[in-house]
Design a protein around this motif. Structure first.
Motif, PDB file in Angstrom:
ATOM      1  N   VAL A   3       0.835  -1.191   0.000  1.00  0.00           N
ATOM      2  CA  VAL A   3       0.000   0.000   0.000  1.00  0.00           C
ATOM      3  C   VAL A   3       0.876   1.249   0.000  1.00  0.00           C
ATOM      4  CG1 VAL A   3      -1.694   1.278   1.372  1.00  0.00           C
ATOM      5  CG2 VAL A   3      -1.947  -1.152   1.037  1.00  0.00           C
ATOM      6  N   ARG A  34      -8.274  -6.692  -2.804  1.00  0.00           N
ATOM      7  CA  ARG A  34      -8.390  -7.134  -1.426  1.00  0.00           C
ATOM      8  C   ARG A  34      -7.011  -7.539  -0.926  1.00  0.00           C
ATOM      9  NH1 ARG A  34      -8.330 -12.690  -1.561  1.00  0.00           N
ATOM     10  NH2 ARG A  34      -8.590 -13.577  -3.621  1.00  0.00           N
ATOM     11  N   LYS A  35      -6.884  -7.580   0.376  1.00  0.00           N
ATOM     12  CA  LYS A  35      -5.610  -7.943   0.977  1.00  0.00           C
ATOM     13  C   LYS A  35      -5.490  -9.455   0.968  1.00  0.00           C
ATOM     14  CE  LYS A  35      -2.886  -7.200   5.116  1.00  0.00           C
ATOM     15  NZ  LYS A  35      -2.847  -6.567   6.441  1.00  0.00           N
ATOM     16  N   SER A  81      -5.689   5.119   4.841  1.00  0.00           N
ATOM     17  CA  SER A  81      -7.083   4.686   4.702  1.00  0.00           C
ATOM     18  C   SER A  81      -7.668   5.139   3.369  1.00  0.00           C
ATOM     19  CB  SER A  81      -7.927   5.233   5.855  1.00  0.00           C
ATOM     20  OG  SER A  81      -7.928   6.641   5.843  1.00  0.00           O
ATOM     21  N   TYR A 126      -6.585   2.505   0.956  1.00  0.00           N
ATOM     22  CA  TYR A 126      -7.326   1.267   1.167  1.00  0.00           C
ATOM     23  C   TYR A 126      -8.744   1.381   0.596  1.00  0.00           C
ATOM     24  CZ  TYR A 126      -3.784  -0.927   4.101  1.00  0.00           C
ATOM     25  OH  TYR A 126      -2.639  -1.512   4.552  1.00  0.00           O
ATOM     26  N   ASP A 168     -10.379  -0.825  -2.417  1.00  0.00           N
ATOM     27  CA  ASP A 168     -11.659  -1.498  -2.228  1.00  0.00           C
ATOM     28  C   ASP A 168     -12.645  -1.124  -3.332  1.00  0.00           C
ATOM     29  OD1 ASP A 168     -13.539  -3.126  -0.736  1.00  0.00           O
ATOM     30  OD2 ASP A 168     -14.507  -1.235  -0.191  1.00  0.00           O
TER      31      ASP A 168
END
Length: 174
Positions: A110, A140-141, A128, A131, A135
């Motif tokens: 990231v 996805r992780k 964030s 992230y 999304d």
């Protein structure tokens, strides 16, 4: 009872046609609120009881319709990305090199994406933000599993050597 809404034939026909074309429940009820008054001449209290609204809401709808006309039926949708940094197309362009690297089997962090995002934007952003960006684009992780999904726990337990009887682990309880 005030005559805010005149029940002439063209108005009633226009409202009836608009009722058929309503795109949402809220729009349908607003049209009904005005149409009931125009056709039946019902009071605000009666209309409120029919629609499950408060009398004040009916008064507001009737008053707004007399001032604004059919514009009150055009409801704006809620939500949306009002404070976006980049458009969805710009976000896709930003992620394109990372997608190519991921498809080739590369590992992504990231922090790398965040740095590229900040360079394009010219401002610092929180992790964030990145992230949420990932999304939105279906990422996805992916983390390693703690064990293989096809492993047999019973076979692994049987494979382990038992402790000798003289050791603390090998003693019988009690």
């Amino acid at each position: 009872m005030k005559t805010l809404i005149v029940g002439d034939k063209p108005t009633v026909e226009r409202l009836a046609e608009r009722l058929k074309q309503a795109g949402s429940h809220a729009e349908y009820q607003r049209i009904q609120c005005v149409l009931i008054r125009a056709t039946l001449g019902s009071s605000a209290q009666q209309i409120a009881q029919l629609l499950g609204w408060s009398t004040g809401t009916v008064h507001v709808i009737h008053s707004r319709w007399s001032k604004e006309g059919d514009a009150i039926f055009e409801l704006r949708g809620r939500g949306g990305r009002h404070h976006q940094h980049l458009t969805p197309e710009q976000e896709q362009q930003l992620l394109a090199p990372f997608v190519a690297r991921a498809e080739a089997g590369g590992m992504l962090t990231v922090a790398e994406i965040q740095q590229a995002y900040q360079e394009q934007l010219g401002n610092e952003v929180a992790p964030s933000t990145v992230y949420r960006l990932l999304d939105r684009h279906g990422w996805r992780k992916v983390v390693p599993r703690p064990r293989h999904p096809k492993s047999d726990v019973a076979a692994q337990a049987a494979f382990k050597k038992p402790s000798p009887h003289g050791t603390p682990r090998g003693r019988a309880p009690g």
